[in-house]
Design an enzyme around this catalytic site. Structure first.
Site, PDB file in Angstrom:
ATOM      1  N   HIS A 160      27.616  26.590 -31.974  1.00 50.91           N
ATOM      2  CA  HIS A 160      26.420  26.420 -32.463  1.00 50.91           C
ATOM      3  C   HIS A 160      25.391  27.798 -32.392  1.00 50.91           C
ATOM      4  O   HIS A 160      25.643  28.566 -31.668  1.00 50.91           O
ATOM      5  CB  HIS A 160      25.414  25.233 -31.850  1.00 50.91           C
TER       6      HIS A 160
ATOM      7  N   ASP B 288      28.446  24.183 -23.286  1.00 50.39           N
ATOM      8  CA  ASP B 288      27.315  23.690 -24.007  1.00 50.39           C
ATOM      9  C   ASP B 288      27.693  21.848 -24.115  1.00 50.39           C
ATOM     10  O   ASP B 288      28.527  21.693 -24.989  1.00 50.39           O
ATOM     11  CB  ASP B 288      27.327  24.509 -25.312  1.00 50.39           C
TER      12      ASP B 288
ATOM     13  N   GLN C  24      26.850  18.121 -27.373  1.00 51.61           N
ATOM     14  CA  GLN C  24      27.332  16.802 -28.355  1.00 51.61           C
ATOM     15  C   GLN C  24      28.422  16.101 -27.029  1.00 51.61           C
ATOM     16  O   GLN C  24      29.088  15.188 -28.016  1.00 51.61           O
ATOM     17  CB  GLN C  24      28.234  17.558 -29.116  1.00 51.61           C
TER      18      GLN C  24
ATOM     19  N   LYS D 114      19.626  13.826 -27.275  1.00 57.35           N
ATOM     20  CA  LYS D 114      20.844  13.456 -28.211  1.00 57.35           C
ATOM     21  C   LYS D 114      21.652  12.566 -27.297  1.00 57.35           C
ATOM     22  O   LYS D 114      22.556  12.030 -27.633  1.00 57.35           O
ATOM     23  CB  LYS D 114      21.642  14.828 -28.335  1.00 57.35           C
TER      24      LYS D 114
ATOM     25  N   CYS E 139      23.636  24.742 -38.500  1.00 51.94           N
ATOM     26  CA  CYS E 139      23.378  25.722 -37.450  1.00 51.94           C
ATOM     27  C   CYS E 139      24.681  26.432 -37.043  1.00 51.94           C
ATOM     28  O   CYS E 139      24.827  26.836 -35.641  1.00 51.94           O
ATOM     29  CB  CYS E 139      22.685  25.102 -36.036  1.00 51.94           C
TER      30      CYS E 139
END
Lengths: 412, 136
Positions: A129, A206, A209, A232, A370
């Site tokens: 991202h 990261d 997700q 999220k 993104c």
């Protein structure tokens, strides 16, 4: 607080009833929310917690002598503990609150970046991202470091043999996504972490997700940093978490100066507070932190294995049904994928499909998500992305497929 | 027909649709009918980069009236461009620069002109008005 092993059996109707937003009609149609990769919906228990905080507990934390401040402080710190236990962080002070994944990555890029010198190397991947690309580019510009990129295959899988060759004694940090937001690929982060550690590099994951889809254990992973966003993971927007190993966080200079992050201030010299406060300058998003704790507590009571299975089945079913459509191509066909289905249809602009699906009550995301380098790699302007959460159903996918077909009849 | 009369005409045309999908079916048809800008003429100075769809716009003067041609890679965007051009074409720069394009909201398409929509349309209207201002 979390009661271990007290799991609620997976019942889709009971779960859907927890999410008031799903009962809405959009343009006269039942809302079908397939934009969970962008943000998740909130269960009633989180909405109640937000309301309760502002109607009964609102107060500034950490410095107040009065009752409300003590209540708010204790709930805020309890939330930190809930999150610590959920991700299995060894210490409470290793859980830093911030505004989200982007903030966490930027903080590491700045503060860990201060420890780097000219010629040091940072490794990211081709499917990151923008939030896990740009902060490193800024760091490289600032400190004259070198950014290296792990390439990927046309399936959307990292080329791990190339990764091996990218690592050297100059590599100081590897920053990769656990799960790609535009492709759904679950990256082999265990292997990445182990190999990076072998040559003495630190690893940032990261997790924007991933934590909503699977169990994340930062000790088992042995990652040095793990960043995620509250919104999220069924919590409020504007709050997130950075986990970092204590000895690394201790070695890093502070990020922003301000209240709460200091130990003693004089005009001659200021000494800094201990973790986690050293990295939490100013009044934080108190309601956000507390209610993220509520969201994580809610998630911890669900059967995460059953959730993962349900989401996997949804994605498999959606892909299978979508592939019956003429000219449709799935972007991201990795063997190990989460519940993200990105696709393009020959001769049709994703924006047109997205607009027509919206008018049929279906929320998807269209565009580059993104991840412009990913789109350039696949030579497409963007994709249509359906990303599922555990409250989605096969019936919704059936309606979605019909809606895609109806849109195509209009556009072709 | 004045610019205002053209707006009223479009609002009446859309008045027969009570379903969103019918409205969009009509917009898509308009998009398919719009004269396009040839690939070779899609130079960067005509490009308005949206986050999602891209728009090309070209303007010229015929006497004291302005003429526009535009194109987009997304058909719905193109259909809405078709409506905007129908209203703005053959008007004087002054009329265009001061036009209140209420018909877009009247037919329920204001979301497409929001600067956050990222389809290039808001920037297109801005560019269109700027070119009119320059021609005054």
């Amino acid at each position: 607080m979390i009661v271990e092993n007290e799991k609620i059996p997976f019942d889709i109707n009971a779960i859907r009833a927890e999410f008031p937003v799903l009962k809405q009609k959009i343009y006269g149609k039942d809302l079908i929310y397939f934009d969970n990769g962008a943000t998740s919906q909130k269960p009633q228990v989180v909405l109640d917690a937000i309301n309760k905080y502002y109607s009964q507990e609102n107060s500034n934390i950490h410095r107040g002598v009065h009752h409300l401040s003590q209540v708010a402080t204790s709930h805020y710190e309890e939330a930190r503990t809930i999150i610590q236990k959920y991700i299995n962080a060894p210490l409470q002070e290793e859980v830093l609150f911030n505004s989200g994944t982007t903030a966490g990555i930027n903080m590491v890029a700045f503060c860990f970046g201060e420890l780097l010198t000219e010629g040091d190397e940072i490794v990211i991947s081709a499917m990151e991202h923008h939030s896990n690309i740009v902060p490193w580019q800024m760091l490289c510009e600032r400190k004259k470091c070198i950014l290296k990129v792990i390439p990927m295959t046309k399936k959307g899988e990292l080329e791990m043999d190339v990764f091996d060759n990218l690592l050297s004694n100059k590599t100081k940090l590897v920053a990769v996504s656990h799960i790609s937001n535009s492709l759904g690929t679950i990256n082999p982060i265990e292997e990445i972490i182990e190999k990076a550690h072998d040559i003495g590099a630190k690893v940032l994951i990261d997790g924007a997700q991933s934590i909503q889809h699977m169990k994340v254990d930062v000790q088992a992973l042995d990652c040095d940093f793990y960043a995620f966003s509250g919104h999220k993971v069924f919590g409020p927007t504007g709050v997130g978490v950075l986990y970092g190993k204590k000895e690394i966080l201790d070695s890093m200079p502070p990020y922003q100066g301000g209240g709460d992050m200091i130990s003693k201030v004089t005009f001659e010299k200021t000494t800094y507070n201990t973790l986690p406060h050293k990295f939490e300058a100013g009044t934080p998003h108190i309601a956000g932190g507390i209610c993220l704790g509520t969201a994580i507590e809610y998630l911890s009571k669900l059967d995460i294995d059953a959730i993962q299975k349900h989401e996997y089945e949804l994605a498999q079913y959606a892909e299978q049904e979508l592939l019956n459509i003429d000219g449709l191509r799935i972007i991201g066909t990795a063997k190990n994928k989460t519940s993200v289905v990105s696709f393009v249809i020959e001769g049709i602009h994703p924006f047109d499909i997205g607009t027509l699906l919206d008018k049929q009550g279906i929320a998807v995301r269209t565009g580059h998500h993104c991840t412009q380098p990913v789109m350039s790699f696949f030579e497409i302007p963007g994709t249509i992305r359906a990303s599922f959460a555990f409250y989605n159903t096969k019936n919704e996918i059936d309606i979605f497929i019909k809606a895609v077909n109806r849109s195509l009849e209009m556009l072709r | 027909m004045t610019l205002e009369e053209k707006q009223i005409q479009i609002v009446e045309e859309f008045g027969i649709f009570d379903d969103w999908m019918d409205k969009y079916e009509y917009i898509i048809e308009l998009g398919k009918e719009l004269p396009i800008i040839e690939e070779a003429d899609k130079s960067d100075d005509k490009l308005i980069e949206g986050c999602q769809s891209r728009v090309w716009l070209d303007s010229s003067m015929e006497g004291d009236k302005m003429k526009f041609v535009a194109d987009s890679d997304a058909i719905i965007t193109k259909g809405i461009i078709g409506l905007l051009i129908r209203v703005m074409n053959n008007e004087t720069p002054k009329t265009i620069a001061t036009a209140d394009l209420h018909f877009i909201a009247d037919i329920g398409l204001q979301e497409h002109l929001s600067p956050t929509r990222a389809n290039g349309l808001a920037s297109m209207v801005q560019k269109l008005k700027m070119s009119a201002l320059k021609a005054i």
